[in-house]
Design a protein around this motif. Structure first.
Motif, PDB file in Angstrom:
ATOM      1  N   LEU A 143       0.842  -1.192   0.000  1.00 53.79           N
ATOM      2  CA  LEU A 143       0.000   0.000   0.000  1.00 53.79           C
ATOM      3  C   LEU A 143       0.880   1.247   0.000  1.00 53.79           C
ATOM      4  N   THR A 144       0.342   2.318  -0.554  1.00 54.57           N
ATOM      5  CA  THR A 144       1.043   3.591  -0.607  1.00 54.57           C
ATOM      6  C   THR A 144       0.391   4.558   0.372  1.00 54.57           C
ATOM      7  N   ASN A 145       1.198   5.195   1.214  1.00 54.14           N
ATOM      8  CA  ASN A 145       0.680   6.183   2.150  1.00 54.14           C
ATOM      9  C   ASN A 145       0.223   7.428   1.389  1.00 54.14           C
ATOM     10  N   ILE A 146      -0.999   7.859   1.647  1.00 47.87           N
ATOM     11  CA  ILE A 146      -1.565   9.044   1.000  1.00 47.87           C
ATOM     12  C   ILE A 146      -1.580  10.232   1.958  1.00 47.87           C
ATOM     13  N   ALA A 147      -2.017   9.989   3.186  1.00 50.49           N
ATOM     14  CA  ALA A 147      -2.109  11.079   4.164  1.00 50.49           C
ATOM     15  C   ALA A 147      -2.031  10.496   5.567  1.00 50.49           C
ATOM     16  N   SER A 148      -1.557  11.305   6.487  1.00 50.31           N
ATOM     17  CA  SER A 148      -1.545  10.912   7.891  1.00 50.31           C
ATOM     18  C   SER A 148      -1.463  12.182   8.718  1.00 50.31           C
ATOM     19  N   GLY A 149      -1.886  12.073   9.963  1.00 49.96           N
ATOM     20  CA  GLY A 149      -1.798  13.236  10.820  1.00 49.96           C
ATOM     21  C   GLY A 149      -2.454  13.031  12.165  1.00 49.96           C
ATOM     22  N   GLU A 150      -2.134  13.920  13.071  1.00 51.12           N
ATOM     23  CA  GLU A 150      -2.735  13.901  14.392  1.00 51.12           C
ATOM     24  C   GLU A 150      -3.931  14.827  14.397  1.00 51.12           C
ATOM     25  N   THR A 151      -4.949  14.449  15.161  1.00 53.22           N
ATOM     26  CA  THR A 151      -6.180  15.228  15.238  1.00 53.22           C
ATOM     27  C   THR A 151      -6.861  14.923  16.566  1.00 53.22           C
ATOM     28  N   ILE A 152      -8.076  15.359  16.705  1.00 55.79           N
ATOM     29  CA  ILE A 152      -8.894  15.070  17.879  1.00 55.79           C
ATOM     30  C   ILE A 152     -10.165  14.388  17.390  1.00 55.79           C
TER      31      ILE A 152
END
Length: 184
Positions: A110-119
């Protein structure tokens, strides 16, 4: 009349400002579901509101408790699969954790598209979105990790197969994620 326009603009602003980061990343519009029922996991750690007509399975063992659901009235390429699991383990969104998520995606081609920290549900969360091919279908998956407390975290996996209305289906999944409630 001008007073009503001002109130409408204020309401639109407030509803947009309450969207979490993942809704912004995927450019989601507000989705509403009808005929929802509140379901609790088998260990009574969390509940979630899901459409009554969906097929839902429950699972638990000593480490985790899950609710797995999908709209089985639709073809696989027209719906999404949603797996919500509370895991009796601590989690930290540090460099090692993020690297592990990337390595697991690479191992699954798989290819990473987006990631991030949130609430999410008023708790720190981290999402990881990837795409690739699975079972000869175009495949997109979003993992959502929610740090509920020092002993537990929730792992949510939303899976989308096919190329049709992918963003729309993911946004619908994210709307249901916001209906998760922790049970004290």
């Amino acid at each position: 009349m001008n007073k009503y326009v001002s109130i409408l603009i204020l309401l639109l602003f407030l509803s947009c400002s309450h969207q979490n980061e993942i809704h912004k990343d995927f450019n989601c519009k507000i989705t509403r579901y009808k005929n929802l029922e509140k379901l609790q996991d088998l260990k009574n750690k969390f509940s979630v509101e899901l459409p009554k007509s969906w097929k839902t399975n429950f699972f638990f063992d000593t480490l985790q408790s899950s609710i797995y659901t999908a709209d089985t009235t639709k073809q696989l390429t027209e719906t999404f699969l949603l797996d919500i699991t509370i895991i009796n383990q601590s989690i930290k969104f540090d460099r090692i954790f993020k690297l592990k998520q990337k390595q697991e995606s690479i191992a699954k081609n798989l290819t990473n598209i987006a990631s991030g920290e949130t609430i999410l549900i008023n708790k720190p969360a981290y999402y990881f979105f990837s795409k690739g091919i699975k079972r000869s279908y175009s495949y997109q998956v979003c993992h959502y990790f929610i740090n509920t407390n020092a002993q537990n975290f929730i792992h949510v996996k939303a899976e989308v197969y096919g190329d049709s209305l992918v963003n729309n289906r993911l946004c619908k999944a994210f709307t249901l994620l916001e209906k998760i409630k922790l049970i004290k």
